[in-house]
Design an enzyme around this catalytic site. Structure first.
Site, PDB file in Angstrom:
ATOM      1  N   ASP A 140       0.843  -1.199   0.000  1.00 15.15           N
ATOM      2  CA  ASP A 140       0.000   0.000   0.000  1.00 15.15           C
ATOM      3  C   ASP A 140       0.877   1.248   0.000  1.00 15.15           C
ATOM      4  O   ASP A 140       0.379   2.369  -0.081  1.00 15.15           O
ATOM      5  CB  ASP A 140      -1.004  -0.005   1.163  1.00 15.15           C
ATOM      6  CG  ASP A 140      -0.352  -0.140   2.526  1.00 15.15           C
ATOM      7  OD1 ASP A 140       0.893  -0.151   2.608  1.00 15.15           O
ATOM      8  OD2 ASP A 140      -1.086  -0.236   3.526  1.00 15.15           O
ATOM      9  N   SER A 141       2.208   1.044   0.022  1.00 15.65           N
ATOM     10  CA  SER A 141       3.164   2.135  -0.205  1.00 15.65           C
ATOM     11  C   SER A 141       2.992   2.727  -1.608  1.00 15.65           C
ATOM     12  O   SER A 141       3.533   3.797  -1.896  1.00 15.65           O
ATOM     13  CB  SER A 141       4.598   1.632  -0.022  1.00 15.65           C
ATOM     14  OG  SER A 141       4.770   0.365  -0.633  1.00 15.65           O
TER      15      SER A 141
ATOM     16  N   ASP B 210      -0.990  -6.127  -0.112  1.00 18.73           N
ATOM     17  CA  ASP B 210      -1.475  -5.469   1.105  1.00 18.73           C
ATOM     18  C   ASP B 210      -2.980  -5.258   1.045  1.00 18.73           C
ATOM     19  O   ASP B 210      -3.491  -4.736   0.034  1.00 18.73           O
ATOM     20  CB  ASP B 210      -0.811  -4.093   1.258  1.00 18.73           C
ATOM     21  CG  ASP B 210       0.452  -4.124   2.094  1.00 18.73           C
ATOM     22  OD1 ASP B 210       0.590  -5.046   2.921  1.00 18.73           O
ATOM     23  OD2 ASP B 210       1.291  -3.221   1.924  1.00 18.73           O
TER      24      ASP B 210
ATOM     25  N   LYS C  28      -1.507  -9.464   2.880  1.00 13.16           N
ATOM     26  CA  LYS C  28      -0.828  -9.024   4.106  1.00 13.16           C
ATOM     27  C   LYS C  28      -1.712  -8.052   4.869  1.00 13.16           C
ATOM     28  O   LYS C  28      -2.336  -7.178   4.274  1.00 13.16           O
ATOM     29  CB  LYS C  28       0.522  -8.368   3.773  1.00 13.16           C
ATOM     30  CG  LYS C  28       1.294  -7.896   5.021  1.00 13.16           C
ATOM     31  CD  LYS C  28       2.747  -7.544   4.709  1.00 13.16           C
ATOM     32  CE  LYS C  28       2.932  -6.173   4.124  1.00 13.16           C
ATOM     33  NZ  LYS C  28       2.527  -5.065   5.021  1.00 13.16           N
TER      34      LYS C  28
ATOM     35  N   GLU D 114      -1.866  -5.583   8.616  1.00 13.81           N
ATOM     36  CA  GLU D 114      -1.121  -4.992   9.718  1.00 13.81           C
ATOM     37  C   GLU D 114      -1.855  -5.206  11.033  1.00 13.81           C
ATOM     38  O   GLU D 114      -3.076  -5.113  11.089  1.00 13.81           O
ATOM     39  CB  GLU D 114      -0.958  -3.476   9.505  1.00 13.81           C
ATOM     40  CG  GLU D 114      -0.073  -3.119   8.331  1.00 13.81           C
ATOM     41  CD  GLU D 114       0.093  -1.611   8.155  1.00 13.81           C
ATOM     42  OE1 GLU D 114       0.696  -1.218   7.139  1.00 13.81           O
ATOM     43  OE2 GLU D 114      -0.378  -0.819   9.011  1.00 13.81           O
TER      44      GLU D 114
ATOM     45  N   GLU E  15       8.726  -4.390  11.168  1.00 14.42           N
ATOM     46  CA  GLU E  15       9.168  -3.088  10.645  1.00 14.42           C
ATOM     47  C   GLU E  15       9.648  -2.166  11.749  1.00 14.42           C
ATOM     48  O   GLU E  15       8.944  -1.923  12.736  1.00 14.42           O
ATOM     49  CB  GLU E  15       8.037  -2.404   9.861  1.00 14.42           C
ATOM     50  CG  GLU E  15       8.464  -1.063   9.302  1.00 14.42           C
ATOM     51  CD  GLU E  15       7.523  -0.467   8.264  1.00 14.42           C
ATOM     52  OE1 GLU E  15       7.782   0.662   7.815  1.00 14.42           O
ATOM     53  OE2 GLU E  15       6.520  -1.120   7.897  1.00 14.42           O
TER      54      GLU E  15
END
Length: 271
Positions: free
Chosen positions: A51-52, A90, A120, A122, A189
């Site tokens: 999602d970067s 993501d 993925k 978070e 991270e």
């Protein structure tokens, strides 16, 4: 007639074997067909459609604005370019938080519409129910602990996480919970290297670090950062392998000069 040598696809099982055999896992982000083709051909193990993309492709300050539809567009493009590596996508902010049904529906859309191999998410204990629900539907899930950029407004800063004892203890607990819930791997991270080592040794699934030291089972970087496309972004954990910003700018400058001077196209470059 030449027979194509069959390309052996990297799977979640491959990554597990790599951890067991002590082989480090290489992971990079990609967001489009062309770069995915190059990175895959170079032999990368995992491509993360991060999602970067919100930052490096769309110019947003955070990862929060990117939508599920936009992530699907990027992921489908990457999958078409990746012949060998595992492609992980993501789940974007708002596509899973606080709602296991929403999490599963978002995941199903990604898997059906992109052809990717895993997703993925978070977070720790907060998302364990969603992880279980997605895994029970047959989709591999990668976890993500430490600095979780979708929670940036909660943290208020991008500094190193889990330096304090309480946060470190929660991270260790969360890692075990995610493993138990069925995650096949964990991204760690921006946490202290000693903590990442401890977590990695406590798990049987692989860990992949970004700013988490050398003791993880693999490493991930954002492609634009390691290629030097992002001017001015130079955190301690980043090793820049190319100064692509300068090289592209020089090439474009040369093209402009050649067009202005009438040098391009020359006699060989016409019909």
């Amino acid at each position: 007639m030449s027979v194509n040598k069959e390309v052996k696809r990297v799977t979640t099982h491959t990554l597990q074997k790599m951890k067991e055999q002590g082989e480090n896992i290489s992971m990079l982000t990609a967001y489009d067909y062309s770069f995915a083709t190059v990175i895959d051909a170079a032999g990368i193990d995992v491509i993360l459609v991060g999602d970067s993309a919100s930052n490096v492709m769309a110019g947003h300050e955070t990862t929060l604005p990117i939508t599920l539809d936009q992530m699907i567009y990027h992921a489908a493009s990457v999958v078409r370019g990746a012949q060998r590596c595992l492609v992980v996508v993501d789940l974007p902010f708002g596509a899973y938080q606080g709602n296991t049904k929403e999490a599963l529906n978002s995941t199903i859309r990604i898997m059906k519409e992109t052809g990717a191999h895993a997703i993925k998410l978070e977070g720790g204990v907060e998302i364990v129910d969603s992880v279980k629900r997605i895994v029970s539907a047959g989709v591999p899930v990668m976890g993500h602990l430490g600095l979780t950029p979708q929670s940036i407004y909660k943290f208020g800063t991008y500094t190193v996480r889990a330096k304090e004892e309480a946060e470190a203890a929660k991270l260790k607990e969360d890692a075990l919970l995610l493993q138990e819930a069925g995650c096949f791997a964990l991204v760690l991270e921006k946490i202290p290297a000693a903590l990442a080592k401890e977590v990695t040794e406590s798990l049987h699934i692989p860990t992949i670090g970004i700013g988490a030291g050398p003791h993880c089972n693999g490493q991930v970087l954002v492609m634009h950062d390691m290629l030097g496309l992002n001017q001015g972004f130079k955190p301690r954990f980043l090793r820049q392998y190319l100064d692509m910003y300068s090289q592209v700018k020089t090439a474009v400058g040369q093209y402009i000069a050649d067009v202005k001077s009438g040098d391009f196209p020359n006699e060989k470059e016409q019909y």
